[in-house]
Design a protein around this motif. Structure first.
Motif, PDB file in Angstrom:
ATOM      1  N   ARG A 100       7.078  11.015  10.415  1.00 41.68           N
ATOM      2  CA  ARG A 100       7.041  10.655  11.833  1.00 41.68           C
ATOM      3  C   ARG A 100       8.392  10.887  12.510  1.00 41.68           C
ATOM      4  O   ARG A 100       9.420  10.532  11.970  1.00 41.68           O
ATOM      5  CB  ARG A 100       6.698   9.167  11.973  1.00 41.68           C
ATOM      6  N   GLY A 222       8.619   2.418  -0.514  1.00 37.10           N
ATOM      7  CA  GLY A 222       7.646   3.447  -0.140  1.00 37.10           C
ATOM      8  C   GLY A 222       6.562   3.574  -1.199  1.00 37.10           C
ATOM      9  O   GLY A 222       5.974   2.564  -1.618  1.00 37.10           O
ATOM     10  N   PRO A 223       6.273   4.811  -1.673  1.00 29.01           N
ATOM     11  CA  PRO A 223       5.190   5.001  -2.654  1.00 29.01           C
ATOM     12  C   PRO A 223       5.445   4.301  -3.989  1.00 29.01           C
ATOM     13  O   PRO A 223       4.533   4.167  -4.800  1.00 29.01           O
ATOM     14  CB  PRO A 223       5.139   6.521  -2.844  1.00 29.01           C
ATOM     15  N   CYS A 226       7.463  -2.133  -4.528  1.00 29.94           N
ATOM     16  CA  CYS A 226       8.581  -2.980  -4.098  1.00 29.94           C
ATOM     17  C   CYS A 226       9.232  -3.695  -5.280  1.00 29.94           C
ATOM     18  O   CYS A 226       8.679  -3.742  -6.380  1.00 29.94           O
ATOM     19  CB  CYS A 226       8.111  -4.024  -3.070  1.00 29.94           C
ATOM     20  N   ALA A 239       2.829   0.170  -5.801  1.00 28.87           N
ATOM     21  CA  ALA A 239       2.083   0.347  -4.546  1.00 28.87           C
ATOM     22  C   ALA A 239       0.586   0.367  -4.840  1.00 28.87           C
ATOM     23  O   ALA A 239       0.155   0.832  -5.895  1.00 28.87           O
ATOM     24  CB  ALA A 239       2.508   1.647  -3.869  1.00 28.87           C
ATOM     25  N   ALA A 241      -1.675   1.648  -2.520  1.00 29.46           N
ATOM     26  CA  ALA A 241      -2.347   2.674  -1.707  1.00 29.46           C
ATOM     27  C   ALA A 241      -2.852   3.820  -2.570  1.00 29.46           C
ATOM     28  O   ALA A 241      -2.101   4.379  -3.367  1.00 29.46           O
ATOM     29  CB  ALA A 241      -1.386   3.198  -0.639  1.00 29.46           C
ATOM     30  N   VAL A 244      -3.130   8.011   1.503  1.00 22.75           N
ATOM     31  CA  VAL A 244      -2.220   7.771   2.629  1.00 22.75           C
ATOM     32  C   VAL A 244      -2.578   8.701   3.783  1.00 22.75           C
ATOM     33  O   VAL A 244      -2.307   9.896   3.750  1.00 22.75           O
ATOM     34  CB  VAL A 244      -0.741   7.960   2.214  1.00 22.75           C
ATOM     35  N   GLY A 249       3.850   1.810  10.155  1.00 24.01           N
ATOM     36  CA  GLY A 249       3.600   0.369  10.129  1.00 24.01           C
ATOM     37  C   GLY A 249       3.329  -0.212   8.757  1.00 24.01           C
ATOM     38  O   GLY A 249       3.046  -1.415   8.645  1.00 24.01           O
ATOM     39  N   ALA A 250       3.408   0.606   7.707  1.00 22.95           N
ATOM     40  CA  ALA A 250       3.110   0.075   6.357  1.00 22.95           C
ATOM     41  C   ALA A 250       4.062  -1.071   6.015  1.00 22.95           C
ATOM     42  O   ALA A 250       3.650  -2.082   5.427  1.00 22.95           O
ATOM     43  CB  ALA A 250       3.215   1.185   5.319  1.00 22.95           C
ATOM     44  N   GLY A 251       5.326  -0.918   6.407  1.00 24.00           N
ATOM     45  CA  GLY A 251       6.295  -1.988   6.145  1.00 24.00           C
ATOM     46  C   GLY A 251       5.949  -3.266   6.908  1.00 24.00           C
ATOM     47  O   GLY A 251       6.126  -4.371   6.401  1.00 24.00           O
ATOM     48  N   ASP A 252       5.434  -3.107   8.120  1.00 25.30           N
ATOM     49  CA  ASP A 252       5.058  -4.270   8.932  1.00 25.30           C
ATOM     50  C   ASP A 252       3.846  -4.977   8.331  1.00 25.30           C
ATOM     51  O   ASP A 252       3.786  -6.218   8.289  1.00 25.30           O
ATOM     52  CB  ASP A 252       4.716  -3.837  10.368  1.00 25.30           C
ATOM     53  N   PHE A 254       3.021  -4.824   5.198  1.00 25.69           N
ATOM     54  CA  PHE A 254       3.543  -5.430   3.969  1.00 25.69           C
ATOM     55  C   PHE A 254       4.114  -6.818   4.271  1.00 25.69           C
ATOM     56  O   PHE A 254       3.811  -7.797   3.584  1.00 25.69           O
ATOM     57  CB  PHE A 254       4.625  -4.525   3.361  1.00 25.69           C
ATOM     58  N   GLN A 276       1.604  -5.586  -0.910  1.00 32.10           N
ATOM     59  CA  GLN A 276       1.174  -4.232  -1.294  1.00 32.10           C
ATOM     60  C   GLN A 276      -0.264  -3.966  -0.860  1.00 32.10           C
ATOM     61  O   GLN A 276      -0.589  -2.857  -0.426  1.00 32.10           O
ATOM     62  CB  GLN A 276       1.324  -4.035  -2.809  1.00 32.10           C
ATOM     63  N   ALA A 279      -0.275  -3.349   2.909  1.00 31.98           N
ATOM     64  CA  ALA A 279       0.375  -2.055   3.184  1.00 31.98           C
ATOM     65  C   ALA A 279      -0.598  -0.916   2.858  1.00 31.98           C
ATOM     66  O   ALA A 279      -0.682   0.071   3.604  1.00 31.98           O
ATOM     67  CB  ALA A 279       1.654  -1.919   2.365  1.00 31.98           C
ATOM     68  N   CYS A 283      -1.880   2.053   5.273  1.00 36.01           N
ATOM     69  CA  CYS A 283      -1.706   3.479   4.953  1.00 36.01           C
ATOM     70  C   CYS A 283      -3.014   4.257   5.086  1.00 36.01           C
ATOM     71  O   CYS A 283      -3.006   5.465   5.297  1.00 36.01           O
ATOM     72  CB  CYS A 283      -1.187   3.647   3.523  1.00 36.01           C
TER      73      CYS A 283
HETATM   74  N1  LIG Z   1       3.612   7.228   0.730  1.00 40.79           N
HETATM   75  C1  LIG Z   1       3.189   6.009   0.351  1.00 40.79           C
HETATM   76  N2  LIG Z   1       2.299   5.886  -0.666  1.00 40.79           N
HETATM   77  C2  LIG Z   1       1.862   4.673  -1.054  1.00 40.79           C
HETATM   78  N3  LIG Z   1       2.254   3.514  -0.484  1.00 40.79           N
HETATM   79  C3  LIG Z   1       3.148   3.581   0.521  1.00 40.79           C
HETATM   80  C4  LIG Z   1       3.651   4.823   1.002  1.00 40.79           C
HETATM   81  N4  LIG Z   1       4.501   4.564   2.019  1.00 40.79           N
HETATM   82  C5  LIG Z   1       4.531   3.234   2.163  1.00 40.79           C
HETATM   83  N5  LIG Z   1       3.717   2.621   1.268  1.00 40.79           N
HETATM   84  C6  LIG Z   1       3.457   1.170   1.148  1.00 40.79           C
HETATM   85  O1  LIG Z   1       4.088   0.487   2.224  1.00 40.79           O
HETATM   86  C7  LIG Z   1       5.101  -0.404   1.749  1.00 40.79           C
HETATM   87  C8  LIG Z   1       6.293  -0.346   2.671  1.00 40.79           C
HETATM   88  O2  LIG Z   1       6.743   0.980   2.724  1.00 40.79           O
HETATM   89  P1  LIG Z   1       8.247   1.410   2.977  1.00 40.79           P
HETATM   90  O3  LIG Z   1       9.109   1.010   1.839  1.00 40.79           O
HETATM   91  O4  LIG Z   1       8.184   2.842   3.346  1.00 40.79           O
HETATM   92  O5  LIG Z   1       8.611   0.474   4.205  1.00 40.79           O
HETATM   93  P2  LIG Z   1       9.270   0.841   5.590  1.00 40.79           P
HETATM   94  O6  LIG Z   1      10.199   2.002   5.432  1.00 40.79           O
HETATM   95  O7  LIG Z   1       9.826  -0.413   6.112  1.00 40.79           O
HETATM   96  O8  LIG Z   1       8.011   1.247   6.408  1.00 40.79           O
HETATM   97  P3  LIG Z   1       7.907   1.343   7.980  1.00 40.79           P
HETATM   98  O9  LIG Z   1       8.316   2.731   8.274  1.00 40.79           O
HETATM   99  O10 LIG Z   1       6.495   1.042   8.229  1.00 40.79           O
HETATM  100  O11 LIG Z   1       8.856   0.327   8.546  1.00 40.79           O
HETATM  101  C9  LIG Z   1       5.399   0.040   0.326  1.00 40.79           C
HETATM  102  O12 LIG Z   1       5.863  -1.026  -0.471  1.00 40.79           O
HETATM  103  C10 LIG Z   1       4.041   0.584  -0.117  1.00 40.79           C
HETATM  104  O13 LIG Z   1       3.182  -0.464  -0.484  1.00 40.79           O
END
Ligand SMILES: Nc1ncnc2c1ncn2[C@@H]1O[C@H](COP(=O)(O)OP(=O)(O)OP(=O)(O)O)[C@@H](O)[C@H]1O
Ligand SMILES: [Mg+2]
Length: 302
Positions: A100, A222-223, A226, A239, A241, A244, A249-252, A254, A276, A279, A283
Motif C-alpha cells: 500500500r 507481519g506474516p 507475533c 499468524a 491468515a 491475504v 488494518g491487520a495490525g488494528d 490484531f 492473530q 488479524a 487480511c
Molecule cells: N502477509 C501476511 N500474512 C499473514 N498474516 C499477516 C500478514 N500481514 C499481516 N498479518 C497479520 O497481521 C498482524 C499484524 O501485522 P503487521 O505486523 O504487519 O502489523 P502492522 O504493520 O502494524 O499492520 P498495519 O499496517 O495494519 O498497521 C500479524 O501479526 C499477522 O497476524
C-alpha cells in the motif's frame, strides 16, 4: 468499557489493473471504506462483542455521516465532534503484491483539542486505547493525547498503545516518545517500530528493552505472527491468515483481538492468539474494517 481515541478517516482504496498509465487512463477497482487506526480497532472490538466507544472528530460533510454510521453498524458508541474542516481522507494505492502507498489528508482530526476531549472522556473504562498518530502532531492534538493518558491514570484504566508508524516515530524522536508514553500497560508495535525505539530488529531483544517502559509488549511480525513478553514470560504465536486479500488494518484488527481477550480476563499469550485470529479475518477482506458489504460501497471503474 473499552475507550478508543484517534483519527477517523475515510479510506479510498485504489487497485489499478496493471501498470499505471502516467498522463492517461488506467482501469481499476476503487472502494470507499472507513479507516483510521484506532477507529478500525474500535470497529473490530465492536464486532467481537466488546463494550466499546470511540472518541474522535469528523467534518460537517457526507463523509462524516458515512463514518459515524459505520461505527453504529459495528456496535461502537461514537463520541464524535464535528469540526469546520473536512473529514479526514486517505487515498490508498494497492499494487499487485498487496503493498500500500498512502496519501493522507487528516483534515478535521488535526484540530481535535483538549477541550473537545474533555466533553467525551468516560468516567469508567477498563482499557483506554490510543495510537502514536495522536502524538505526532504538535498543537492541539498532542495536548489531547497527553490528557487522554492522564485521564486513564485518574480513573484507573489500563492504557494500550500502538505507536503507528516507524517513519513518524523517527521524526518525533524515540527517546521523547518512550518518555511521554512510559507507564502504559500494553505496548503494541510492529517490528519496524520496535526497532526504531530500541535499535534492535530481533523482537526478543527489542521487547526486553520495551519492558523497561511498559508492563506488557507484543511485537507484531507481519506474516510471521507475533512475539509477546510480560515480566519474565514470553512466547511466539504464528499468524493465522491462510489467504491475504489485503493486509490494510491487520495490525488494528490484531489490537482489537488482544484487547477484547484481555478485557475478558485472558492471559497475554491467549490474547496474542486472539489477536492473530482477528488479524487473519482482516487480511481476508479488502479494507481495514469488518463486514465490508455494510461498511461502504464499491465503484467499479471501466
Ligand atoms: N502477509 C501476511 N500474512 C499473514 N498474516 C499477516 C500478514 N500481514 C499481516 N498479518 C497479520 O497481521 C498482524 C499484524 O501485522 P503487521 O505486523 O504487519 O502489523 P502492522 O504493520 O502494524 O499492520 P498495519 O499496517 O495494519 O498497521 C500479524 O501479526 C499477522 O497476524
Ligand atoms: Mg500498526
Amino acid at each position: 468499557m473499552i475507550t478508543c481515541f484517534g483519527d477517523v478517516i475515510q479510506d479510498i482504496l485504489i487497485r489499478p489493473a496493471g501498470a499505471l498509465q502516467r498522463g492517461s487512463d488506467t482501469p481499476g477497482q476503487i472502494l470507499q471504506r472507513g479507516g483510521g487506526s484506532a477507529a478500525n480497532t474500535a470497529c473490530w472490538l465492536g464486532k467481537a462483542g466488546a463494550d466499546v466507544c470511540f472518541i474522535g472528530q469528523i467534518g460537517k460533510d457526507p463523509a462524516g455521516d458515512f463514518l459515524q454510521q459505520g461505527f453504529v453498524e459495528c456496535g461502537v458508541e461514537p463520541r464524535l465532534s464535528r469540526a469546520e474542516e473536512p473529514t479526514g481522507v486517505i487515498a490508498v494505492l494497492i499494487d499487485d503484491e498487496g503493498q500500500r502507498t498512502m496519501i493522507t489528508q487528516r483534515g478535521a482530526n488535526l484540530t481535535f483539542s483538549e477541550q473537545t476531549l474533555r466533553r467525551h472522556l468516560p468516567q469508567h473504562s477498563r482499557w483506554m486505547h490510543i495510537t502514536g498518530y495522536s502524538f505526532f502532531q504538535s498543537v492541539p492534538l498532542h495536548g489531547a493525547a497527553e490528557q487522554f493518558l492522564a485521564h486513564a491514570g485518574s480513573i484507573g484504566a489500563a492504557v494500550s498503545l500502538d505507536p503507528s508508524s516507524y517513519a513518524l516515530l523517527q521524526r518525533y524522536g524515540a527517546k521523547r516518545f518512550l518518555e511521554i508514553t512510559s507507564g502504559a500497560h500494553l505496548f503494541l508495535p510492529n517490528q519496524d517500530e520496535a526497532a526504531v525505539l530500541t535499535g534492535c530488529r530481533h523482537p526478543e531483544a527489542a521487547a526486553e528493552t520495551l519492558l523497561l517502559f511498559y508492563d506488557a509488549v507484543i511485537v507484531t511480525l507481519g506474516p510471521e505472527g507475533c512475539f509477546w513478553a510480560e515480566g519474565t514470560a514470553s512466547g511466539r504465536v504464528a499468524a493465522a491468515a491462510e489467504m491475504v486479500e489485503d493486509s490494510t488494518g491487520a495490525g488494528d484488527a490484531f489490537n482489537a483481538g488482544v484487547l477484547s481477550a484481555l478485557d475478558a480476563g485472558a492471559s497475554l499469550a491467549d490474547a496474542a492468539a486472539c489477536g492473530q485470529d482477528l488479524a487473519a479475518r482482516c487480511c481476508a477482506v479488502m479494507g481495514a474494517r469488518p463486514d465490508p458489504q455494510r461498511q461502504g460501497r464499491g465503484i467499479e471503474n471501466n
